[in-house]
Design an enzyme around this catalytic site. Structure first.
Site, PDB file in Angstrom:
ATOM      1  N   LYS A 165     -18.791  30.130  73.282  1.00 50.89           N
ATOM      2  CA  LYS A 165     -20.007  30.945  73.322  1.00 50.89           C
ATOM      3  C   LYS A 165     -21.241  30.115  73.644  1.00 50.89           C
ATOM      4  CE  LYS A 165     -18.703  34.884  70.438  1.00 50.89           C
ATOM      5  NZ  LYS A 165     -19.054  35.692  69.262  1.00 50.89           N
ATOM      6  N   LYS A 219      -7.183  42.684  79.088  1.00 49.89           N
ATOM      7  CA  LYS A 219      -7.253  43.449  77.847  1.00 49.89           C
ATOM      8  C   LYS A 219      -8.124  44.681  78.018  1.00 49.89           C
ATOM      9  CE  LYS A 219      -8.496  41.772  73.780  1.00 49.89           C
ATOM     10  NZ  LYS A 219      -8.704  40.961  72.556  1.00 49.89           N
ATOM     11  N   LYS A 241     -14.341  46.968  75.695  1.00 47.56           N
ATOM     12  CA  LYS A 241     -15.558  47.778  75.702  1.00 47.56           C
ATOM     13  C   LYS A 241     -16.486  47.374  76.833  1.00 47.56           C
ATOM     14  CE  LYS A 241     -17.671  44.606  72.448  1.00 47.56           C
ATOM     15  NZ  LYS A 241     -16.577  43.876  71.809  1.00 47.56           N
TER      16      LYS A 241
HETATM   17  P1  AMP Z   1     -13.778  43.372  69.557  1.00 49.39           P
HETATM   18  O1  AMP Z   1     -14.827  44.399  69.365  1.00 49.39           O
HETATM   19  O2  AMP Z   1     -13.332  43.200  70.963  1.00 49.39           O
HETATM   20  O3  AMP Z   1     -14.138  42.054  68.873  1.00 49.39           O
HETATM   21  O4  AMP Z   1     -12.492  43.879  68.781  1.00 49.39           O
HETATM   22  C1  AMP Z   1     -12.488  44.333  67.446  1.00 49.39           C
HETATM   23  C2  AMP Z   1     -11.060  44.370  66.930  1.00 49.39           C
HETATM   24  O5  AMP Z   1     -10.218  45.168  67.796  1.00 49.39           O
HETATM   25  C3  AMP Z   1     -10.404  42.989  66.885  1.00 49.39           C
HETATM   26  O6  AMP Z   1      -9.661  42.903  65.679  1.00 49.39           O
HETATM   27  C4  AMP Z   1      -9.470  42.937  68.056  1.00 49.39           C
HETATM   28  O7  AMP Z   1      -8.334  42.166  67.788  1.00 49.39           O
HETATM   29  C5  AMP Z   1      -9.115  44.408  68.280  1.00 49.39           C
HETATM   30  N1  AMP Z   1      -8.979  44.658  69.728  1.00 49.39           N
HETATM   31  C6  AMP Z   1      -9.965  44.656  70.664  1.00 49.39           C
HETATM   32  N2  AMP Z   1      -9.483  44.922  71.899  1.00 49.39           N
HETATM   33  C7  AMP Z   1      -8.142  45.080  71.755  1.00 49.39           C
HETATM   34  C8  AMP Z   1      -7.063  45.387  72.659  1.00 49.39           C
HETATM   35  N3  AMP Z   1      -7.278  45.592  73.950  1.00 49.39           N
HETATM   36  N4  AMP Z   1      -5.815  45.469  72.148  1.00 49.39           N
HETATM   37  C9  AMP Z   1      -5.583  45.277  70.825  1.00 49.39           C
HETATM   38  N5  AMP Z   1      -6.545  45.010  69.928  1.00 49.39           N
HETATM   39  C10 AMP Z   1      -7.808  44.899  70.360  1.00 49.39           C
END
Ligand code: AMP
Ligand code: TRP
Length: 335
Positions: A111, A194, A197
């Site tokens: 980061k 992946k 968002k």
């Molecule tokens: P983030 O907002 O991307 O930090 O994700 C929040 C939570 O959702 C974390 O625990 C990630 O491991 C899970 N997560 C985010 N994107 C994915 C994905 N495409 N597949 C599985 N888990 C996800």
């Protein structure tokens, strides 16, 4: 008593990956553990946030938890900044954490990028605040994704450093529960990326608030290859889009990719997608509808967060008084 603590960043655009990869695991844990789920708004500001959005996203995540089945009576759900003990304990722990330990954190290195001199101090000490979150409640188990494993190991080291420095057995060393990567959900446009968002194409993801028509449209447009479904998982190799849709179907139905291949082997994707749309709408649409209903009445979500903050605050205050006593801070009403 086993206690779970987990934190989640207040982000908008919650999607199927967040649900299958994280939220659903927590829903299932509440039966077995005393659970505290914290929306970590203080971690969020380690990168600039638009204030109105930060507040809106805090409410959106809360609504997603409750709509997904986390019981706000049985569990504690609150936003971090409501309980000042997180910041207070983070300061104490900052004073027992060598810079060298933080210098090793790969997420900080990523980061901060090349311009380390410009990196914010908050970003550097982010893992210490995370340790404070967990230790403030003397949590024993912490469910997180693989990317947070290093931060959790640091939390254990910090807990150990505190216990040793004061020759106490005060903080339990929190156990990581690395959540299964089986539920890794990939983009509907590119099976090697992946679901995220931040992808600019809304067709790459299923948002938790998408209605039935939108879900159906996105799945019908999802990328696949021209081959039918294979009869075994071995046949999904080098077919990332096919593997993703099969994996999503398996996760939504609590099955395995192997069983889905056995059931649908030989079928065309056009027909498999009809079944996938049905199961997805069955799971996601009621959650999205409930989220939209809750977010239309912000007083409801706010009341839950207020109450969660009070309950978390009571635990935090009791522990923090003991911690201050150990450290040697004079406090009113204590010897
Ligand atoms: P983030 O907002 O991307 O930090 O994700 C929040 C939570 O959702 C974390 O625990 C990630 O491991 C899970 N997560 C985010 N994107 C994915 C994905 N495409 N597949 C599985 N888990 C996800
Ligand atoms: N750093 C975690 C993430 O980005 C969120 C988090 C903050 C957390 N405090 C925590 C997770 C305490 C588990 C326990 O996903």
């Amino acid at each position: 008593m086993n206690r779970i603590f987990s934190g989640v960043q207040p982000t908008g655009n919650l999607h199927l990956g967040n649900y299958l990869g994280a939220i659903r695991n927590w829903v299932r844990m509440q039966a077995e553990y005393d659970c505290i789920f914290c929306i970590v708004d203080m971690h969020a500001i380690t990168v600039p946030q638009e204030p109105a959005q930060l507040r809106a996203h805090t409410r959106e995540v809360t609504a997603a938890f409750i709509a997904s089945g986390i019981d706000p009576e049985g569990c504690i759900i609150f936003n971090q900044s409501q309980v000042s003990g997180h910041a207070e304990l983070a300061w104490i722990l900052n004073c027992m954490t060598p810079m060298g330990w933080l210098n090793r954190m790969t997420q900080f290195k990523e980061k901060a990028g090349k311009h380390r001199e410009n990196a914010l101090v908050g970003l550097f000490v982010y893992p210490v605040l995370m340790a404070a979150d967990i230790l403030l409640y003397k949590a024993t188990h912490v469910p997180v994704g693989e990317d947070q494993k290093q931060h959790l190991e640091l939390s254990r080291d910090i807990a150990g450093a505190f216990n040793r420095q004061f020759d106490v057995d005060y903080f339990p060393l929190p156990e990581p529960q690395i959540m299964a990567t089986a539920a890794r959900v990939m983009s509907l446009r590119d099976g090697r990326k992946k679901m995220s968002k931040s992808d600019e194409s809304d067709f790459s993801r299923i948002n938790m608030t998408d209605d039935a028509d939108t879900i159906a449209q996105k799945i019908r447009k999802a990328r696949t290859d021209p081959e039918p479904l294979p009869e075994t998982v071995a046949g999904l190799e080098s077919r990332p889009e096919a593997a993703n849709l099969v994996g999503i179907y398996a996760a939504l139905t609590d099955s395995t990719s192997e069983a889905v291949c056995t059931q649908f082997g030989g079928a065309l994707f056009s027909s498999f997608k009809n079944d996938l749309v049905d199961v997805m709408i069955g799971v996601i649409e009621p959650i999205g509808r409930e989220m939209r209903r809750m977010l239309a009445d912000p007083g409801y979500v706010d009341a839950i967060l207020d109450r969660g903050g009070e309950r978390a605050g009571a635990i935090a205050a009791a522990n923090l008084a003991e911690i201050k006593q150990i450290v040697g801070f004079r406090q009113p009403g204590h010897a």
